[in-house]
Enzyme design. Structure first.
Site, PDB file in Angstrom:
ATOM      1  N   ASP A  37      58.923  45.081  24.230  1.00 52.13           N
ATOM      2  CA  ASP A  37      57.823  46.360  24.725  1.00 52.13           C
ATOM      3  C   ASP A  37      58.899  47.041  22.990  1.00 52.13           C
ATOM      4  OD1 ASP A  37      56.587  45.077  26.284  1.00 52.13           O
ATOM      5  OD2 ASP A  37      56.655  46.347  27.416  1.00 52.13           O
ATOM      6  N   TYR A  40      58.083  46.154  19.765  1.00 48.02           N
ATOM      7  CA  TYR A  40      56.544  45.543  19.320  1.00 48.02           C
ATOM      8  C   TYR A  40      56.291  47.425  19.122  1.00 48.02           C
ATOM      9  CZ  TYR A  40      51.256  45.784  20.096  1.00 48.02           C
ATOM     10  OH  TYR A  40      50.946  45.648  19.400  1.00 48.02           O
ATOM     11  N   ASP A  41      56.858  48.403  19.915  1.00 47.41           N
ATOM     12  CA  ASP A  41      56.280  49.684  19.658  1.00 47.41           C
ATOM     13  C   ASP A  41      56.702  50.374  18.402  1.00 47.41           C
ATOM     14  OD1 ASP A  41      55.310  50.334  21.708  1.00 47.41           O
ATOM     15  OD2 ASP A  41      56.467  50.992  22.618  1.00 47.41           O
ATOM     16  N   SER A  86      21.867  38.314  35.516  1.00 47.21           N
ATOM     17  CA  SER A  86      23.099  38.067  36.523  1.00 47.21           C
ATOM     18  C   SER A  86      22.975  36.680  36.875  1.00 47.21           C
ATOM     19  CB  SER A  86      22.063  39.300  37.179  1.00 47.21           C
ATOM     20  OG  SER A  86      22.885  39.887  38.137  1.00 47.21           O
ATOM     21  N   LEU A  87      24.399  36.769  38.189  1.00 46.17           N
ATOM     22  CA  LEU A  87      24.236  35.955  38.602  1.00 46.17           C
ATOM     23  C   LEU A  87      23.904  36.206  39.550  1.00 46.17           C
ATOM     24  CD1 LEU A  87      28.094  35.335  38.380  1.00 46.17           C
ATOM     25  CD2 LEU A  87      25.963  34.020  37.717  1.00 46.17           C
ATOM     26  N   GLU A 117      35.462  29.873  38.420  1.00 48.52           N
ATOM     27  CA  GLU A 117      36.418  31.119  37.437  1.00 48.52           C
ATOM     28  C   GLU A 117      35.958  32.042  38.915  1.00 48.52           C
ATOM     29  OE1 GLU A 117      34.144  31.746  33.970  1.00 48.52           O
ATOM     30  OE2 GLU A 117      33.903  29.729  33.888  1.00 48.52           O
ATOM     31  N   LYS A 119      35.354  35.701  40.283  1.00 50.92           N
ATOM     32  CA  LYS A 119      34.541  36.516  39.990  1.00 50.92           C
ATOM     33  C   LYS A 119      35.079  38.053  39.430  1.00 50.92           C
ATOM     34  CE  LYS A 119      29.706  38.660  41.208  1.00 50.92           C
ATOM     35  NZ  LYS A 119      30.057  39.947  40.632  1.00 50.92           N
ATOM     36  N   ASP A 121      36.060  41.886  38.763  1.00 47.87           N
ATOM     37  CA  ASP A 121      35.000  43.361  39.813  1.00 47.87           C
ATOM     38  C   ASP A 121      35.464  43.767  38.005  1.00 47.87           C
ATOM     39  OD1 ASP A 121      33.335  44.572  40.752  1.00 47.87           O
ATOM     40  OD2 ASP A 121      35.567  45.062  41.991  1.00 47.87           O
ATOM     41  N   ARG A 140      26.653  45.754  29.120  1.00 47.67           N
ATOM     42  CA  ARG A 140      25.500  45.174  29.691  1.00 47.67           C
ATOM     43  C   ARG A 140      24.192  45.409  29.676  1.00 47.67           C
ATOM     44  NH1 ARG A 140      23.803  43.153  35.565  1.00 47.67           N
ATOM     45  NH2 ARG A 140      21.987  41.740  34.929  1.00 47.67           N
ATOM     46  N   GLU A 179      34.550  39.848  30.990  1.00 40.16           N
ATOM     47  CA  GLU A 179      34.923  40.800  32.072  1.00 40.16           C
ATOM     48  C   GLU A 179      35.791  41.650  31.418  1.00 40.16           C
ATOM     49  OE1 GLU A 179      32.402  40.365  34.065  1.00 40.16           O
ATOM     50  OE2 GLU A 179      32.596  42.180  35.433  1.00 40.16           O
ATOM     51  N   TYR A 231      34.408  34.844  29.105  1.00 38.51           N
ATOM     52  CA  TYR A 231      33.774  33.730  30.314  1.00 38.51           C
ATOM     53  C   TYR A 231      32.782  32.187  30.280  1.00 38.51           C
ATOM     54  CZ  TYR A 231      32.185  37.185  32.840  1.00 38.51           C
ATOM     55  OH  TYR A 231      31.056  39.046  32.967  1.00 38.51           O
ATOM     56  N   LYS A 304      30.553  26.796  37.691  1.00 38.96           N
ATOM     57  CA  LYS A 304      29.109  26.432  36.694  1.00 38.96           C
ATOM     58  C   LYS A 304      29.147  25.696  36.420  1.00 38.96           C
ATOM     59  CE  LYS A 304      30.446  30.936  34.885  1.00 38.96           C
ATOM     60  NZ  LYS A 304      31.279  32.278  33.381  1.00 38.96           N
ATOM     61  N   LYS A 328      30.767  35.447  47.442  1.00 42.69           N
ATOM     62  CA  LYS A 328      31.264  36.419  47.353  1.00 42.69           C
ATOM     63  C   LYS A 328      32.331  37.083  48.397  1.00 42.69           C
ATOM     64  CE  LYS A 328      27.966  38.896  44.823  1.00 42.69           C
ATOM     65  NZ  LYS A 328      27.385  40.701  45.098  1.00 42.69           N
ATOM     66  N   CYS A 421      54.100  72.667  57.263  1.00 44.85           N
ATOM     67  CA  CYS A 421      54.486  71.243  57.611  1.00 44.85           C
ATOM     68  C   CYS A 421      54.831  70.521  58.610  1.00 44.85           C
ATOM     69  CB  CYS A 421      56.108  70.724  57.009  1.00 44.85           C
ATOM     70  SG  CYS A 421      55.769  69.006  56.852  1.00 44.85           S
ATOM     71  N   CYS A 424      58.298  69.203  59.534  1.00 47.03           N
ATOM     72  CA  CYS A 424      59.942  69.852  59.160  1.00 47.03           C
ATOM     73  C   CYS A 424      59.131  71.663  59.803  1.00 47.03           C
ATOM     74  CB  CYS A 424      61.284  70.167  58.402  1.00 47.03           C
ATOM     75  SG  CYS A 424      59.406  70.462  56.700  1.00 47.03           S
ATOM     76  N   CYS A 437      55.032  70.230  50.286  1.00 45.19           N
ATOM     77  CA  CYS A 437      56.006  71.350  51.170  1.00 45.19           C
ATOM     78  C   CYS A 437      56.841  71.609  50.607  1.00 45.19           C
ATOM     79  CB  CYS A 437      56.897  69.912  52.888  1.00 45.19           C
ATOM     80  SG  CYS A 437      58.088  70.066  53.959  1.00 45.19           S
ATOM     81  N   CYS A 443      63.127  67.441  54.917  1.00 41.64           N
ATOM     82  CA  CYS A 443      61.826  67.320  55.727  1.00 41.64           C
ATOM     83  C   CYS A 443      61.608  65.760  55.801  1.00 41.64           C
ATOM     84  CB  CYS A 443      60.863  67.218  54.501  1.00 41.64           C
ATOM     85  SG  CYS A 443      59.161  67.106  55.477  1.00 41.64           S
TER      86      CYS A 443
HETATM   87  S1  IVH Z   1      29.783  34.591  34.477  1.00 44.84           S
HETATM   88  C1  IVH Z   1      25.011  34.050  32.967  1.00 44.84           C
HETATM   89  N1  IVH Z   1      32.328  34.614  35.344  1.00 44.84           N
HETATM   90  O1  IVH Z   1      29.829  38.944  37.933  1.00 44.84           O
HETATM   91  C2  IVH Z   1      26.215  34.491  33.568  1.00 44.84           C
HETATM   92  N2  IVH Z   1      30.150  36.537  35.547  1.00 44.84           N
HETATM   93  O2  IVH Z   1      26.824  39.496  39.431  1.00 44.84           O
HETATM   94  C3  IVH Z   1      26.862  34.789  33.148  1.00 44.84           C
HETATM   95  N3  IVH Z   1      31.341  38.385  36.121  1.00 44.84           N
HETATM   96  O3  IVH Z   1      27.383  40.759  35.197  1.00 44.84           O
HETATM   97  C4  IVH Z   1      27.902  35.747  34.091  1.00 44.84           C
HETATM   98  N4  IVH Z   1      33.215  37.423  36.865  1.00 44.84           N
HETATM   99  O4  IVH Z   1      29.925  40.288  35.395  1.00 44.84           O
HETATM  100  C5  IVH Z   1      30.451  35.496  35.028  1.00 44.84           C
HETATM  101  N5  IVH Z   1      34.114  34.597  35.516  1.00 44.84           N
HETATM  102  C6  IVH Z   1      32.679  35.003  35.605  1.00 44.84           C
HETATM  103  C7  IVH Z   1      33.009  36.397  35.858  1.00 44.84           C
HETATM  104  C8  IVH Z   1      30.917  36.996  35.831  1.00 44.84           C
HETATM  105  C9  IVH Z   1      32.906  38.224  36.924  1.00 44.84           C
HETATM  106  C10 IVH Z   1      30.464  39.288  36.344  1.00 44.84           C
HETATM  107  C11 IVH Z   1      29.284  39.812  35.489  1.00 44.84           C
HETATM  108  C12 IVH Z   1      28.471  39.805  35.381  1.00 44.84           C
HETATM  109  C13 IVH Z   1      28.331  39.388  37.203  1.00 44.84           C
HETATM  110  C14 IVH Z   1      26.811  39.063  38.191  1.00 44.84           C
END
Ligand code: IVH
Length: 692
Positions: A37, A40-41, A86-87, A117, A119, A121, A140, A179, A231, A304, A328, A421, A424, A437, A443
């Site tokens: 690192d 790199y810095d 969305s999914l 893949e 999901k 967060d 989005r 993401e 993705y 997918k 989920k 405290c 202690c 404290c 303590c």
């Molecule tokens: S595919 C139309 N792949 O999940 C398909 N989505 O509830 C495009 N997300 O808003 C999405 N990991 O932000 C896909 N490996 C992944 C994902 C992913 C997280 C999120 C994405 C989306 C939400 C859907």
């Protein structure tokens, strides 16, 4: 004159930018960094200094601009290149089976292949590349329009500003969905820093990532280690994703992901395939088991269809595609009731209000305590005994009370900090929104906290030494400071509550294993004020040994990246406080760390050079030759272009040789290449000794 002796700053700037881009790729995409690192810095610092001197040479896509330009007044919005859907999702395997059966029925296929893949967060982002350059990053939003967050996303080192040129050239227009997320380690560091500054920490990594991307100051974004995985291909070359023409370039999602990788866009390494519904569900179960071991938060699995032609025939609703599904995990947010509010004294002396809850299951773990942070936080959220609250847990982070959702008609009195405290009896002192404290060394609660921190995963990683054990060790006077841990024997431990012969032996063994550790872990485990995991790594790399760090004066600490005068004083004060110094002396007898090489500057004789290999090589394999070029700071490309410095042609070289000749690129055979390396100051011994 520049640092490396070249006269032309523009040239040196180009070289530095290419080197930095190369190391970003090694680090973020290939997960195989070649330099420390620190080195790199040093490259970034040199580039920044040159650009400061020659502002006319600063360009928008310079890696220095990643540290953030001027703050924006407000975020603009724009329409997505292609809608971001969305999914469809469920936590029930039966729902997923139904979805999958429908896919096969509609397609009239017996079996179809799925891409699996995690999901992530985080927050979904559209990256638009124009002629290979990152032109725009958009959140989005409502799926049709989103916020333009290019300046912040440019600060993410994992996001290439320029796509790598490969045999599969990036199309003129490329829109990719991925993401943005904050890995757990970074999340802890960000929250640690917020707490140190007296601010409220983020409730979870997703909020932290979204809050960082959707704010106006790129410098703040640059200071937080966001990451990204790509993705989905939204569009390329101006064709609609659903148009038949799009199929001409890619037949499957697998090919798309391969292209992403080749262009330098990071793809989640957890990615997997399933040939049928059972395969997908088996992976889902396996992933759920590993959920806590991953370095980032995920909330499920995205399944997918691989075949893009079949995807097009399934189509989409206005809300989600019919070819993808999110399975989920059980949620990590729950509602529960506060039975009592107590206070807990941590290793730094911070006295934290803690809510004792009616037990709830958060993602499979039963939770009965949650953090309320500090006096002001409880006041602001107005949380009292008897209230119903929302509780949230992120990774292995302690659950927190996020907000009050309901309260009984007759509410109990507001919470008040005790005056003394609970551990202690010392008189507590207010410090900003916090209460501390002051009795650091006597303590028992603080010592207990220090032991737990020392033994934690990012510290010496001593399995089986949690809060309950640490408290008993302190209460029974068996451990008076950290080094006492290494004197514990099986007989003593077997007497503790909850211990038997086997568990006592296991703990002694785990403690013995902890004696061989790495310097960053040891520094983290010591609980030096202001030193989280990231700073521990930096200090370790800068000083190499604990001795060297202890010998450093404040001035030497101040010049370390990220350490200011206040922090330098805190670190120096801790290391030289007589009782701490005695513990460090004692630890020195037990704990052994490998010295770390202190790297000031990398040796990169091939910096700025791009070498292409073609034809059959005799002396070494193509992979060996490419690895060598990269190790020396050069770039090993797959195809010849205007930017190629040198083509090394083996036997039967074909089209690449013709192209190089047409472009006037220098062409050498293997012998010539070795001579050329020597001329650049490279020792070619390893390549010519016959073993290479
Ligand atoms: S595919 C139309 N792949 O999940 C398909 N989505 O509830 C495009 N997300 O808003 C999405 N990991 O932000 C896909 N490996 C992944 C994902 C992913 C997280 C999120 C994405 C989306 C939400 C859907």
């Amino acid at each position: 004159m520049t640092d490396d002796g070249t006269r032309d700053p523009a040239e040196r700037i180009e070289v530095l930018r290419r080197q930095i881009a190369h190391h970003d790729h090694r680090y973020h995409v290939l997960d195989a960094p070649e330099i420390a690192d620190d080195a790199y810095d040093a490259l970034v610092r040199e580039l920044r200094a040159l650009e400061d001197k020659h502002p006319e040479l600063v360009s928008e896509d310079s890696p220095t601009q990643r540290v953030g330009g001027a703050p924006l007044a407000a975020l603009e919005t724009t329409t997505h290149v292609a809608p971001m859907l969305s999914l469809d999702s469920s936590a029930a395997a039966a729902d997923f089976r139904q979805f999958e059966a429908r896919v096969r029925r509609v397609l009239g296929e017996d079996a179809v292949r799925y891409s699996l893949e995690p999901k992530l967060d985080g927050l979904s982002i559209e990256l638009v590349y124009d002629d290979g350059r990152l032109a725009r990053a958009v959140t989005r939003g409502d799926g049709v329009r989103g916020e333009v967050v290019t300046a912040n996303v440019r600060t993410i080192a994992a996001v290439p500003r320029q796509l790598v040129e490969t045999e599969c050239r990036a199309p003129r227009l490329l829109a990719v969905r991925g993401e943005v997320f904050l890995p757990l380690e970074g999340f802890d560091d960000v929250n640690e820093a917020l707490l140190a500054a007296g601010k409220t920490p983020f409730a979870n990594p997703r909020n932290a990532a979204a809050g960082t991307v959707r704010q106006l100051d790129p410098a703040l974004a640059a200071s937080r280690p966001l990451a990204l995985y790509a993705y989905d291909l939204l569009e390329h070359d101006g064709f609609e994703r659903d148009a038949e023409a799009a199929g001409a370039l890619f037949a499957s999602h697998g090919e798309v992901l391969d292209a992403f990788r080749a262009w330098g866009l990071p793809v989640n390494p957890e990615h997997a395939w399933a040939e049928d519904v059972d395969g997908a569900l088996a992976y889902f179960e396996a992933l759920a088991q590993r959920r806590d071991a991953l370095p980032y938060e995920i909330d499920g699995l995205v399944v997918k269809l691989d075949d893009l032609r079949l995807r097009r025939s399934l189509g989409a609703t206005a809300h989600h595609p019919r070819w993808a599904y999110a399975l989920k995990f059980p949620p990590r947010k729950e509602v529960s009731q506060v039975l009592r509010i107590v206070v807990s004294v941590g290793r730094t002396g911070a006295v934290t209000p803690v809510a004792l809850l009616r037990p709830v299951s958060l993602g499979g773990v039963t939770v009965s305590r949650a953090n309320l942070h500090n006096r002001e936080d409880v006041e602001r959220k107005d949380i009292r005994e008897g209230d119903t609250v929302r509780v949230e847990r992120a990774g292995d982070v302690i659950p927190q009370v996020v907000e009050r959702v309901d309260s009984p008609d007759a509410r109990s009195d507001p919470f008040r900090m005790p005056e003394r405290c609970p551990s202690c009896g010392a008189a507590l002192e207010p410090r900003g929104p916090y209460t501390v404290c002051p009795n650091a060394f006597e303590c028992p609660a603080q010592l207990t906290g220090r032991i737990v921190h020392f033994a934690s995963r990012r510290g010496l990683d001593i399995d089986g030494l949690g809060e309950r054990t640490a408290r008993q060790l302190v209460d029974r006077g068996l451990v008076r400071h950290l080094a006492d841990l290494f004197e514990l024997d099986e007989g003593t431990l077997a007497e503790l509550d909850g211990f038997a012969e086997v568990s006592a032996r296991k703990l002694v063994e785990a403690i013995a294993r902890g004696r061989r550790t790495e310097l960053p872990q040891l520094l983290y485990g010591l609980g030096i004020p202001e030193v989280g995991a990231a700073m521990a790594r930096t200090l370790a790399q800068r000083f190499g040994t604990l001795e060297a760090l202890r010998a450093a004066d404040r001035e030497a600490l101040e010049v370390v990246d990220g350490v200011g005068p206040v922090m330098a004083a805190a670190i120096h004060g801790f290391l030289h406080e007589p009782r701490n110094a005695a513990v460090l002396d004692a630890l020195d007898r037990y704990v052994e760390t490998e010295p770390i090489e202190v790297v000031e500057e990398a040796r990169q004789p091939l910096a700025g050079a791009t070498v292409v290999f073609t034809g059959a090589l005799q002396r070494f394999t193509r992979e060996e030759a490419q690895a060598l070029v990269q190790r020396l700071g050069g770039k090993a490309a797959g195809s010849v272009s205007k930017r190629t410095t040198l083509l090394v042609a083996g036997q039967d070289a074909g089209s690449k040789l013709r192209k190089a000749e047409a472009l006037g690129t220098e062409v050498l055979d293997e012998e010539g290449f070795l001579k050329w390396l020597e001329a650049q100051g490279v020792d070619t011994g390893p390549l010519t000794s016959g073993s290479a």
